[in-house]
Design a protein around this motif. Structure first.
Motif, short mmCIF file in Angstrom:
data_model
loop_
_atom_site.label_atom_id
_atom_site.label_comp_id
_atom_site.label_asym_id
_atom_site.label_seq_id
_atom_site.Cartn_x
_atom_site.Cartn_y
_atom_site.Cartn_z
N VAL A 205 87.73 -15.68 -22.63
CA VAL A 205 88.89 -14.88 -22.96
C VAL A 205 88.48 -13.71 -23.86
O VAL A 205 88.94 -12.57 -23.69
CB VAL A 205 89.97 -15.74 -23.66
CG1 VAL A 205 91.15 -14.87 -24.10
CG2 VAL A 205 90.47 -16.83 -22.72
N THR B 6 78.77 -16.72 -17.67
CA THR B 6 80.03 -16.39 -17.01
C THR B 6 79.78 -15.74 -15.65
O THR B 6 80.42 -16.09 -14.65
CB THR B 6 80.86 -15.42 -17.89
OG1 THR B 6 81.11 -16.03 -19.16
CG2 THR B 6 82.18 -15.08 -17.22
N PRO C 223 93.59 -10.02 -21.38
CA PRO C 223 93.64 -11.32 -20.68
C PRO C 223 95.00 -11.59 -20.04
O PRO C 223 95.07 -12.17 -18.95
CB PRO C 223 93.34 -12.33 -21.81
CG PRO C 223 92.55 -11.54 -22.81
CD PRO C 223 93.16 -10.17 -22.78
N GLY D 148 95.49 -12.01 -16.19
CA GLY D 148 96.10 -13.25 -15.73
C GLY D 148 97.20 -12.98 -14.72
O GLY D 148 97.29 -13.65 -13.68
N THR E 61 93.19 -24.85 -22.43
CA THR E 61 93.49 -23.94 -23.54
C THR E 61 94.00 -24.65 -24.79
O THR E 61 93.84 -24.14 -25.90
CB THR E 61 94.55 -22.90 -23.11
OG1 THR E 61 95.70 -23.58 -22.59
CG2 THR E 61 93.98 -21.97 -22.06
N GLY F 46 95.74 -18.14 -22.83
CA GLY F 46 94.75 -17.73 -23.82
C GLY F 46 95.17 -16.45 -24.53
O GLY F 46 94.94 -16.30 -25.73
N SER F 47 95.79 -15.54 -23.79
CA SER F 47 96.26 -14.30 -24.39
C SER F 47 97.35 -14.58 -25.41
O SER F 47 97.39 -13.97 -26.50
CB SER F 47 96.80 -13.37 -23.29
OG SER F 47 97.14 -12.11 -23.81
N LEU G 212 94.16 -17.57 -18.53
CA LEU G 212 94.05 -16.30 -19.25
C LEU G 212 95.39 -15.93 -19.89
O LEU G 212 95.43 -15.41 -21.02
CB LEU G 212 93.59 -15.19 -18.31
CG LEU G 212 92.11 -15.23 -17.92
CD1 LEU G 212 91.84 -14.24 -16.79
CD2 LEU G 212 91.22 -14.91 -19.12
N LEU H 178 92.95 -19.90 -12.99
CA LEU H 178 92.23 -19.04 -13.93
C LEU H 178 93.19 -18.02 -14.55
O LEU H 178 93.14 -17.76 -15.77
CB LEU H 178 91.10 -18.31 -13.21
CG LEU H 178 90.22 -17.39 -14.08
CD1 LEU H 178 89.57 -18.18 -15.21
CD2 LEU H 178 89.16 -16.71 -13.23
N GLY H 179 94.06 -17.46 -13.74
CA GLY H 179 95.05 -16.51 -14.25
C GLY H 179 95.98 -17.16 -15.27
O GLY H 179 96.31 -16.56 -16.30
N VAL I 131 86.85 -11.06 -21.75
CA VAL I 131 87.86 -10.26 -21.06
C VAL I 131 88.51 -9.28 -22.04
O VAL I 131 88.78 -8.12 -21.68
CB VAL I 131 88.93 -11.17 -20.42
CG1 VAL I 131 90.08 -10.34 -19.84
CG2 VAL I 131 88.31 -12.03 -19.33
N HIS I 132 88.75 -9.73 -23.25
CA HIS I 132 89.30 -8.86 -24.31
C HIS I 132 88.43 -7.62 -24.49
O HIS I 132 88.93 -6.48 -24.48
CB HIS I 132 89.36 -9.67 -25.61
CG HIS I 132 89.77 -8.89 -26.83
ND1 HIS I 132 90.89 -9.21 -27.57
CD2 HIS I 132 89.20 -7.82 -27.47
CE1 HIS I 132 91.00 -8.36 -28.58
NE2 HIS I 132 89.97 -7.52 -28.54
#
Length: 249
Positions: free
Chosen positions: A55, A154, A108, A112, A42, A184-185, A181, A177-178, A58-59
């Motif tokens: 990300v 993806t 995200p 996460g 990230t 990233g959030s 995210l 991965l969580g 997911v948004h």
């Protein structure tokens, strides 16, 4: 392996995840993977350029899921290589539109937290299988070429992970991965706040759009984004901390 065998193998891998395994315990190696790798992914611009697309996906899925929750009809999702995107839906104005508009930036962070909690408490295979299926279903909502490229890559990557990732590493992958995210959030939250403080492209901000349809100003919506995202990040950190076994923590 022919097509039928491949499908059978994939489906067996998906259904094998509908169960529980031992919860994640973070020794030194796993701690480095779950926290260190997401930080690199990230915070390194070249890598974030690609992971950030996920990300953003997911948004937009957050918008879509929230819209479906209130009975709105999702017309489609568009994704772009510059980390922008759009979810279009129609339905009643008012609460449903506001609810759908809100759950983009927090999505995200919420996901996460769900992934990290699933990994620590033994539900990582289920989270991975359900996630892979959702990404496949999401393909039918994509409405532009860039979005199709991002969504297909993806979805394919998710299926490959489900089929080939060894069982003992699933919880580590899901937790990592969580974490990615969650970070990233937070990054996207800072980005949208900067958009408003610098007053550049404000009209494209979710907070600005929400403010136009409600009595709450954009700053209020930004504060609500921040509240959900930061709380999810803090709870995620706490859950990971409780899983650390290094030094008898």
């Amino acid at each position: 392996m022919d097509f039928n065998q491949a499908v059978t193998t994939w489906w067996d891998a998906i259904t094998s995840g509908f169960g529980r395994q031992d919860g994640l315990e973070l020794d030194v190696l796993r701690l480095v993977i779950v926290i260190g790798v997401p930080l690199i992914v990230t915070l390194t611009p070249g890598i974030w350029r690609f992971f950030g697309l996920f990300v953003t996906f997911v948004h937009e899925l957050g918008h879509a899921f929230a819209a479906l929750m209130t009975g709105r009809v999702v017309k489609g999702i568009s994704l772009n290589f510059d980390h922008s995107g759009q979810m279009n839906s129609f339905g009643k104005v008012g609460f449903s539109a506001t609810w759908a508009g809100f759950w983009g930036y927090p999505a995200p962070g919420v996901l996460g937290l769900v992934l990290i909690t699933s990994a620590v408490y033994g539900w990582a295979p289920l989270a991975l299988s359900v996630g892979a299926l959702i990404l496949l279903v999401a393909l039918i909502f994509i409405r532009n070429l860039a979005g199709a490229v991002i969504a297909v890559i993806t979805a394919v990557a998710a299926q490959l992970v489900v089929v080939f990732l060894p069982l003992e590493w699933i919880s580590v992958f899901v937790a990592a991965l969580g974490t990615g995210l969650a970070i990233g959030s937070l990054k996207d939250l800072v980005k949208v706040i900067r958009v408003h403080t610098r007053r550049r492209h404000v009209q494209q901000s979710d907070a600005f759009i929400l403010a136009q349809g409600s009595s709450l100003p954009a700053g209020g919506w930004l504060s609500l984004f921040a509240l959900v995202i930061v709380v999810c990040a803090l709870v995620s950190a706490r859950v990971l901390y409780e899983a650390i076994t290094v030094g008898g923590v």
